[in-house]
Design an enzyme around this catalytic site. Structure first.
Site, PDB file in Angstrom:
ATOM      1  N   ARG A  31       0.893  -1.055  -0.023  1.00 22.42           N
ATOM      2  CA  ARG A  31      -0.049   0.215  -0.141  1.00 22.42           C
ATOM      3  C   ARG A  31       0.783   1.596   0.072  1.00 22.42           C
ATOM      4  O   ARG A  31       0.868   1.967  -0.625  1.00 22.42           O
ATOM      5  CB  ARG A  31      -0.718   0.056   0.742  1.00 22.42           C
ATOM      6  CG  ARG A  31      -1.349   1.290   1.023  1.00 22.42           C
ATOM      7  CD  ARG A  31      -3.076   0.813   2.060  1.00 22.42           C
ATOM      8  NE  ARG A  31      -2.481   1.256   3.626  1.00 22.42           N
ATOM      9  CZ  ARG A  31      -3.087   1.085   4.472  1.00 22.42           C
ATOM     10  NH1 ARG A  31      -4.547   0.663   4.852  1.00 22.42           N
ATOM     11  NH2 ARG A  31      -2.767   1.267   5.356  1.00 22.42           N
TER      12      ARG A  31
ATOM     13  N   ARG B 155      10.031  18.933  -8.219  1.00 15.94           N
ATOM     14  CA  ARG B 155      11.308  19.230  -8.799  1.00 15.94           C
ATOM     15  C   ARG B 155      12.196  19.555  -7.797  1.00 15.94           C
ATOM     16  O   ARG B 155      13.263  19.718  -7.935  1.00 15.94           O
ATOM     17  CB  ARG B 155      11.134  19.142 -10.357  1.00 15.94           C
ATOM     18  CG  ARG B 155      10.271  18.607 -11.374  1.00 15.94           C
ATOM     19  CD  ARG B 155       9.963  18.529 -12.342  1.00 15.94           C
ATOM     20  NE  ARG B 155       9.805  17.411 -12.722  1.00 15.94           N
ATOM     21  CZ  ARG B 155       8.478  17.664 -14.003  1.00 15.94           C
ATOM     22  NH1 ARG B 155       8.517  19.176 -14.563  1.00 15.94           N
ATOM     23  NH2 ARG B 155       7.845  16.748 -14.214  1.00 15.94           N
TER      24      ARG B 155
ATOM     25  N   LYS C 113      -2.662   7.009   1.418  1.00 23.86           N
ATOM     26  CA  LYS C 113      -2.399   7.751   2.619  1.00 23.86           C
ATOM     27  C   LYS C 113      -1.376   8.458   2.328  1.00 23.86           C
ATOM     28  O   LYS C 113      -0.108   7.583   3.179  1.00 23.86           O
ATOM     29  CB  LYS C 113      -1.632   5.931   3.351  1.00 23.86           C
ATOM     30  CG  LYS C 113      -2.070   6.431   5.117  1.00 23.86           C
ATOM     31  CD  LYS C 113      -2.327   4.843   5.463  1.00 23.86           C
ATOM     32  CE  LYS C 113      -2.280   5.141   6.985  1.00 23.86           C
ATOM     33  NZ  LYS C 113      -3.327   5.717   7.534  1.00 23.86           N
TER      34      LYS C 113
ATOM     35  N   GLU D 264     -16.531   6.479   5.171  1.00 23.65           N
ATOM     36  CA  GLU D 264     -15.194   6.108   6.640  1.00 23.65           C
ATOM     37  C   GLU D 264     -15.594   6.754   7.997  1.00 23.65           C
ATOM     38  O   GLU D 264     -16.164   8.162   8.195  1.00 23.65           O
ATOM     39  CB  GLU D 264     -13.732   5.468   6.067  1.00 23.65           C
ATOM     40  CG  GLU D 264     -12.799   6.834   5.663  1.00 23.65           C
ATOM     41  CD  GLU D 264     -11.554   6.239   4.905  1.00 23.65           C
ATOM     42  OE1 GLU D 264     -11.470   5.012   5.057  1.00 23.65           O
ATOM     43  OE2 GLU D 264     -11.224   7.035   4.066  1.00 23.65           O
TER      44      GLU D 264
HETATM   45  N1  PXG Z   1      -9.393   4.878   7.034  1.00 21.22           N
HETATM   46  C1  PXG Z   1      -8.553   5.798   7.981  1.00 21.22           C
HETATM   47  C2  PXG Z   1      -8.600   6.907   7.046  1.00 21.22           C
HETATM   48  C3  PXG Z   1      -7.275   5.305   8.279  1.00 21.22           C
HETATM   49  O1  PXG Z   1      -6.410   6.397   8.263  1.00 21.22           O
HETATM   50  C4  PXG Z   1      -7.991   3.341   8.201  1.00 21.22           C
HETATM   51  C5  PXG Z   1      -8.855   3.687   7.534  1.00 21.22           C
HETATM   52  C6  PXG Z   1      -8.016   2.178   8.542  1.00 21.22           C
HETATM   53  O2  PXG Z   1      -6.255   1.673   7.783  1.00 21.22           O
HETATM   54  P1  PXG Z   1      -5.802   0.263   8.265  1.00 21.22           P
HETATM   55  O3  PXG Z   1      -4.942  -0.576   7.424  1.00 21.22           O
HETATM   56  O4  PXG Z   1      -5.160   0.896   9.216  1.00 21.22           O
HETATM   57  O5  PXG Z   1      -6.952  -1.087   9.154  1.00 21.22           O
HETATM   58  C7  PXG Z   1      -7.264   3.883   8.538  1.00 21.22           C
HETATM   59  C8  PXG Z   1      -5.943   3.906   9.222  1.00 21.22           C
HETATM   60  C9  PXG Z   1      -3.319   7.076  13.552  1.00 21.22           C
HETATM   61  C10 PXG Z   1      -3.945   5.717  13.491  1.00 21.22           C
HETATM   62  O6  PXG Z   1      -2.255   7.423  14.723  1.00 21.22           O
HETATM   63  C11 PXG Z   1      -4.332   5.555  12.136  1.00 21.22           C
HETATM   64  C12 PXG Z   1      -4.571   4.242  11.441  1.00 21.22           C
HETATM   65  C13 PXG Z   1      -4.021   3.693  11.348  1.00 21.22           C
HETATM   66  C14 PXG Z   1      -2.801   3.731  12.518  1.00 21.22           C
HETATM   67  C15 PXG Z   1      -2.614   4.701  13.332  1.00 21.22           C
HETATM   68  O7  PXG Z   1      -4.373   7.295  14.286  1.00 21.22           O
HETATM   69  N2  PXG Z   1      -5.400   4.862  10.485  1.00 21.22           N
END
Ligand code: PXG
Length: 299
Positions: A64, A117, A163, A196
């Site tokens: 990812r 750049r 991300k 989400e």
């Molecule tokens: N949606 C968003 C917008 C996220 O940022 C998820 C879904 C869940 O994805 P994963 O791959 O983790 O199942 C995320 C992930 C934090 C923190 O510090 C946030 C995430 C993951 C780890 C830590 O708030 N978000």
């Protein structure tokens, strides 16, 4: 003037951070004010988690990261194997067996001006820490969330599948949640469908069927989401990825969120309304147990 930050904001002096190929004490882990990650939020990251010394689905996270980087035309300065090694070396340097890992790649140091750049080489840093996103008791009692007014980024503006270090969309929603006295907020997309939460994906259970928003609704393709979908399928529970709206939330029998930091957490109230009977539901509880077994078993 001798001005010291309050203790709680000071980094643990024993913490070791990976910065551009070196593991250094937290006090020496610095980035330049000219880093475009800081100036423009130009960069990508991953949030990962180690269980019993093994990073959960590390390969999937790195895939990812590579896709996020590709989407913003950032060339990662490290191979996948080098990132794997650096991640484990950082955990080892901190003697962390169970903990959280933040892997960040910024566009790097450059001159002022948006153009990528104008930068030289991307910066990579890896921070490990203990993370507790939500209070422990909420995993038993369930948590309250709200629908928020901040619309999730349009997929053709900043694709939520990236991300990226641009988290202001989510932070504005998080502020709305905190102002309302809750920890999370449901974000709707530009069409009004459920996307989400600010840092978690969302699932519902209606009449025994598990439902979640499709990736096309403009969400991060969560790795915990994928793992939970596999668990749902392993239990042969009816499952559908489908557009959901506010009504679907209000009439659901169960609701839960998934995320690396949150794992699987029940939601028992949305916008002040109880979900189902206001208690974590049986399917949610089952999936929480299944997820625990999955991460303890190592995949
Ligand atoms: N949606 C968003 C917008 C996220 O940022 C998820 C879904 C869940 O994805 P994963 O791959 O983790 O199942 C995320 C992930 C934090 C923190 O510090 C946030 C995430 C993951 C780890 C830590 O708030 N978000």
């Amino acid at each position: 003037m001798d001005f010291k930050p309050p203790q709680k904001y000071a980094p643990n002096p024993d913490l070791k951070i990976f910065v551009n190929g070196r593991i250094v004490p937290a006090a020496e882990a610095m980035v330049s004010v000219f880093d475009h990650g800081l100036l423009y939020g130009d960069g990508v990251f991953e949030g990962l988690r180690s269980y019993s010394g093994r990073v959960f689905r590390l390969d999937r996270h790195l895939q990812r990261l590579e896709e996020s980087a590709r989407a913003i035309r950032l060339e990662l300065p490290m191979t996948r194997q080098e990132l794997v090694t650096a991640t484990y070396e950082t955990l080892e340097a901190n003697k962390i067996i169970d903990g959280y890992v933040r892997l960040v790649v910024t566009r790097g140091v450059g001159t002022l001006g948006l153009s990528p750049r104008r930068t030289e080489c991307p910066s990579v840093f890896i921070i490990t820490s203990q993370i507790e996103l939500y209070p422990r008791e909420l995993y038993e009692q369930g948590m309250a969330i709200i629908s928020c007014s901040v619309v999730r980024n349009h997929p053709n503006a900043i694709a939520p599948r990236i991300k990226s270090l641009n988290y202001l969309n989510n932070i504005l929603a998080k502020i709305e949640a905190l102002d309302a006295g809750v920890h999370e907020a449901v974000m709707y997309n530009h069409l009004g469908y459920v996307a989400e939460c600010t840092g978690d994906n969302i699932f519902l259970v209606r009449e025994g069927t598990v439902l979640t928003s499709p990736v096309a609704a403009g969400i991060l393709e969560g790795i915990t989401r994928d793992a939970v979908i596999e668990l749902v399928q392993r239990r042969k529970l009816p499952f559908r990825e489908t557009d959901l709206n506010r009504h679907d939330l209000y009439v659901a029998n169960e609701c839960f969120l998934t995320g690396t930091a949150a794992e699987v957490i029940p939601v028992t109230q949305i916008d002040g309304r109880p979900i189902g009977n206001g208690q974590p539901g049986p399917i949610t509880r089952q999936l929480i147990a299944d997820f625990k077994a999955l991460v303890n078993g190592g995949e």
